[in-house]
Design a protein around this motif. Structure first.
Motif, mmCIF file in Angstrom:
data_model
loop_
_atom_site.group_PDB
_atom_site.id
_atom_site.type_symbol
_atom_site.label_atom_id
_atom_site.label_comp_id
_atom_site.label_asym_id
_atom_site.label_seq_id
_atom_site.Cartn_x
_atom_site.Cartn_y
_atom_site.Cartn_z
ATOM 1 N N VAL A 1 13.183 5.161 2.538
ATOM 2 C CA VAL A 1 13.062 4.736 1.146
ATOM 3 C C VAL A 1 11.615 4.931 0.712
ATOM 4 O O VAL A 1 10.702 4.329 1.286
ATOM 5 N N THR A 2 11.415 5.784 -0.305
ATOM 6 C CA THR A 2 10.071 5.989 -0.855
ATOM 7 C C THR A 2 9.874 5.025 -2.013
ATOM 8 O O THR A 2 10.524 5.138 -3.051
ATOM 9 N N PRO A 3 8.982 4.024 -1.861
ATOM 10 C CA PRO A 3 8.832 3.008 -2.915
ATOM 11 C C PRO A 3 8.187 3.580 -4.175
ATOM 12 O O PRO A 3 7.220 4.343 -4.103
ATOM 13 N N LEU A 4 8.751 3.219 -5.315
ATOM 14 C CA LEU A 4 8.164 3.595 -6.591
ATOM 15 C C LEU A 4 7.006 2.660 -6.911
ATOM 16 O O LEU A 4 7.075 1.454 -6.659
ATOM 17 N N GLN A 5 5.950 3.206 -7.479
ATOM 18 C CA GLN A 5 4.794 2.399 -7.843
ATOM 19 C C GLN A 5 5.203 1.283 -8.810
ATOM 20 O O GLN A 5 5.816 1.535 -9.850
ATOM 21 N N ASN B 1 0.801 -1.222 0.000
ATOM 22 C CA ASN B 1 0.000 0.000 0.000
ATOM 23 C C ASN B 1 0.836 1.276 0.000
ATOM 24 O O ASN B 1 0.439 2.291 0.566
ATOM 25 N N GLN B 2 2.011 1.213 -0.605
ATOM 26 C CA GLN B 2 2.824 2.395 -0.939
ATOM 27 C C GLN B 2 3.038 3.348 0.235
ATOM 28 O O GLN B 2 3.223 4.547 0.032
ATOM 29 N N LEU B 3 2.999 2.836 1.436
ATOM 30 C CA LEU B 3 3.218 3.676 2.606
ATOM 31 C C LEU B 3 4.676 3.573 3.021
ATOM 32 O O LEU B 3 5.197 2.479 3.209
ATOM 33 N N GLN B 4 5.340 4.717 3.156
ATOM 34 C CA GLN B 4 6.755 4.706 3.509
ATOM 35 C C GLN B 4 6.958 4.153 4.911
ATOM 36 O O GLN B 4 6.182 4.423 5.817
ATOM 37 N N GLU C 1 -2.425 1.261 8.582
ATOM 38 C CA GLU C 1 -1.696 0.005 8.495
ATOM 39 C C GLU C 1 -0.745 0.033 7.306
ATOM 40 O O GLU C 1 -0.973 0.760 6.333
ATOM 41 N N ARG C 2 0.315 -0.741 7.399
ATOM 42 C CA ARG C 2 1.264 -0.864 6.294
ATOM 43 C C ARG C 2 1.508 -2.349 6.039
ATOM 44 O O ARG C 2 1.646 -3.131 6.988
ATOM 45 N N LEU C 3 1.557 -2.740 4.753
ATOM 46 C CA LEU C 3 1.786 -4.132 4.394
ATOM 47 C C LEU C 3 2.875 -4.220 3.336
ATOM 48 O O LEU C 3 3.005 -3.328 2.476
ATOM 49 N N SER C 4 3.657 -5.288 3.394
ATOM 50 C CA SER C 4 4.689 -5.518 2.387
ATOM 51 C C SER C 4 4.899 -7.013 2.215
ATOM 52 O O SER C 4 4.515 -7.819 3.075
ATOM 53 N N ILE C 5 5.520 -7.382 1.094
ATOM 54 C CA ILE C 5 5.798 -8.785 0.769
ATOM 55 C C ILE C 5 7.275 -8.892 0.417
ATOM 56 O O ILE C 5 7.727 -8.303 -0.574
ATOM 57 N N ALA C 6 8.028 -9.623 1.229
ATOM 58 C CA ALA C 6 9.462 -9.792 0.995
ATOM 59 C C ALA C 6 9.737 -11.215 0.524
ATOM 60 O O ALA C 6 9.360 -12.180 1.196
ATOM 61 N N ALA C 7 10.379 -11.337 -0.630
ATOM 62 C CA ALA C 7 10.757 -12.645 -1.175
ATOM 63 C C ALA C 7 12.264 -12.815 -1.021
ATOM 64 O O ALA C 7 13.046 -12.054 -1.595
ATOM 65 N N ALA D 1 12.091 -1.252 9.697
ATOM 66 C CA ALA D 1 10.778 -0.789 9.248
ATOM 67 C C ALA D 1 10.094 -0.033 10.375
ATOM 68 O O ALA D 1 10.057 -0.504 11.520
ATOM 69 N N LEU D 2 9.569 1.144 10.048
ATOM 70 C CA LEU D 2 8.793 1.930 10.992
ATOM 71 C C LEU D 2 7.306 1.665 10.786
ATOM 72 O O LEU D 2 6.900 1.044 9.812
ATOM 73 N N VAL D 3 6.504 2.156 11.725
ATOM 74 C CA VAL D 3 5.056 2.021 11.592
ATOM 75 C C VAL D 3 4.429 3.401 11.552
ATOM 76 O O VAL D 3 5.051 4.403 11.925
ATOM 77 N N ASN D 4 3.192 3.434 11.089
ATOM 78 C CA ASN D 4 2.455 4.686 10.958
ATOM 79 C C ASN D 4 1.502 4.844 12.137
ATOM 80 O O ASN D 4 0.999 3.862 12.672
ATOM 81 N N ALA D 5 1.271 6.065 12.537
ATOM 82 C CA ALA D 5 0.384 6.305 13.681
ATOM 83 C C ALA D 5 -1.075 5.995 13.361
ATOM 84 O O ALA D 5 -1.838 5.604 14.248
#
Length: 357
Positions: A259-263, A237-240, A296-302, A289-293
């Protein structure tokens, strides 16, 4: 492969749902974060690599990749060829899984002595600080390494992850081929040595709940470097939130660079195994990884690692007759067991792999 596993901990997502504005338990609080230096200059960004130009063996793009692996250990990969519909389906599947009721997710919880499943990793003592996150961790490639009892039921999730993991591994194999050619190793991009290429893959799906009460005092993922060859991360969800540790520029303290993720891009990083293989030419870099106040933030690491039969140590072809190996050599199973049996603590694991001078 036998692993030590991780101690069970409460679901952070369930804890937040039960009392969104309740005080954060002390085991998650890290008051020392306030002293960390964070780069505020938006002009400082990690390198961007064009995958299609790499496949054409473009000299300039190959040089950019080489410099990124030497100087940064991180880059964003564009034009990677993984179809948009495959990535979007994977994002939707992860969001659907973490939206399940707590009792439904618990069907896939980690078992004693196992790494796979729903829960948390690297929890090895009852008093260590905990990450503000829940994860679903699965072995994905090759298919015979899968334990489907940990895969959420339903053809949609399983087929989506199967398609996504194969596509990402295809990219990782070719990236490693380009890196090895940059290092002067005569390995074909299309025929990677399984003991040096991405023989196995695991996927960690991360859910970082919002932390309204203390977002600046918790971490979603403790500072660490990865134990693999290459990690490819897709932001859902493109959240830094990802930050990498950078050395001081002209003096001063080490700093964290957001790191600002590119779409549509993958964030790629060098792992400890690749640093060891290259005897330090390519660097695995500490990140967190930080969290947002509020969101929610989600990511997938392979994660891509060599075959379980590989030997982990500096590659003889790179050492030649004069260069001294900087790292120990041991079998891959022992290497992974050691990594997962300790808490995350910067690059301390890789430091333990260094040979005594």
């Amino acid at each position: 492969m036998e692993m030590t596993g991780s101690l069970p901990v409460p679901s952070v997502q369930a804890m937040v749902a039960a009392g969104r504005h309740a005080p954060v338990p002390p085991r998650y609080l890290r008051p020392d974060l306030a002293a960390d230096v964070v780069v505020a200059d938006d002009a400082t960004t990690i390198p961007i690599i064009d995958f299609q130009r790499l496949l054409l063996v473009d000299p300039e793009e190959s040089a950019r990749l080489h410099a990124a692996c030497q100087d940064w250990g991180f880059f964003q990969l564009i034009n990677h060829g993984v179809p948009d519909d495959v990535m979007e389906a994977m994002k939707a599947s992860i969001q659907s899984f973490f939206a399940l009721p707590a009792e439904a997710k618990q069907q896939y919880r980690q078992q004693a002595g196992q790494l796979e499943g729903y829960g948390q990793l690297f929890v090895v003592s009852e008093d260590q600080k905990l990450d503000w996150a829940d994860v679903l961790y699965l072995n994905t490639q090759p298919p015979e390494h899968r334990n489907l009892s940990f895969w959420p039921a339903g053809e949609s999730f399983r087929q989506t992850l199967d398609t996504y993991s194969a596509a990402v591994k295809h990219v990782a194999d070719r990236l490693l081929g380009a890196m090895y050619m940059n290092l002067g190793l005569q390995l074909s991009i299309m025929d990677m040595d399984p003991e040096r290429g991405a023989g196995i893959q695991s996927v960690r799906m991360n859910y970082y709940p919002p932390c309204a009460e203390a977002a600046d005092k918790v971490l979603g993922f403790s500072p660490h470097s990865d134990s693999d060859l290459l990690t490819l991360v897709l932001q859902v969800n493109q959240l830094q939130g990802l930050q990498i540790k950078r050395p001081p520029d002209g003096g001063g303290a080490w700093a964290w660079l957001p790191v600002t993720p590119l779409q549509g891009a993958f964030v790629v990083n060098v792992g400890d195994v690749l640093e060891i293989f290259t005897n330090g030419r390519y660097r695995s870099v500490e990140h967190r990884a930080l969290v947002n106040a509020h969101t929610e933030r989600l990511s997938i690491a392979a994660f891509h690692s060599p075959s379980i039969h590989a030997t982990i140590g500096p590659l003889p072809e790179l050492l030649g007759d004069q260069e001294v190996p900087k790292y120990k050599t041991l079998d891959h199973q022992s290497f992974i067991t050691l990594f997962f049996s300790a808490k995350l603590q910067g690059k301390s694991f890789l430091e333990r792999m260094k040979k005594l001078s």
